[in-house]
Scaffold this motif. Structure first.
Motif: not given
Length: 158
Positions: A54-71
């Motif tokens: 679950a923590k790994d999934e959270q990390s990947m999710l937060e990375t994707r959120i960050s990437t999409v926000e930057r885009m």
């Protein structure tokens, strides 16, 4: 500070990213938080694979959120109103055939954020798009790709 990268995209591509971001924040994030809470209740975290997962999934999710926000923050909406209708630019659909006598191929050149080659949308950063950009309908163009030089004839630009 270095200038941040701009992300060219169509209006449709921007809307798709906005919808993805909303889903990530409002649906996916709460699900992962619930999974972490449940896994914590199982006790010893040092040997809890559910918690680690679950923590790994959270990390990947937060990375994707960050990437999409930057885009989205650095989105540059493509506007082809002032361009020649026969000139290949980002946002246009291009039909070409590889020379000497291959079948015609059709791609829409989009920004990297919305590229999806399986749907006929190629990134403006791809070798083919870079080779085609700026050329016009009817031209024969040769450009370098990772697989070697490619010669094409531009059949149509929409």
């Amino acid at each position: 500070m270095a200038q941040d990268k701009m992300y060219p995209m169509t209006e449709e591509g921007k809307e798709k990213l906005e919808n993805e971001l909303e889903n990530l924040k409002m649906v996916q994030r709460p699900k992962v938080i619930d999974r972490i809470k449940i896994a914590r209740s199982y006790g010893d975290l040092s040997e809890n694979s559910e918690y680690e997962s679950a923590k790994d999934e959270q990390s990947m999710l937060e990375t994707r959120i960050s990437t999409v926000e930057r885009m989205l923050q650095y989105a540059q909406i493509i506007d082809n109103d002032g361009t020649d209708k026969d000139e290949i630019t980002v946002g246009k659909k291009v039909t070409f055939k590889e020379l000497p006598d291959e079948e015609p191929e059709e791609y829409t050149i989009v920004g990297a954020a919305e590229a999806d080659p399986m749907s006929g949308k190629i990134s403006n950063d791809s070798a083919i798009a870079k080779g085609l950009l700026g050329h016009r309908k009817g031209e024969e163009v040769t450009f370098e790709t990772p697989g070697g030089d490619m010669s094409v004839k531009v059949l149509d630009v929409e």
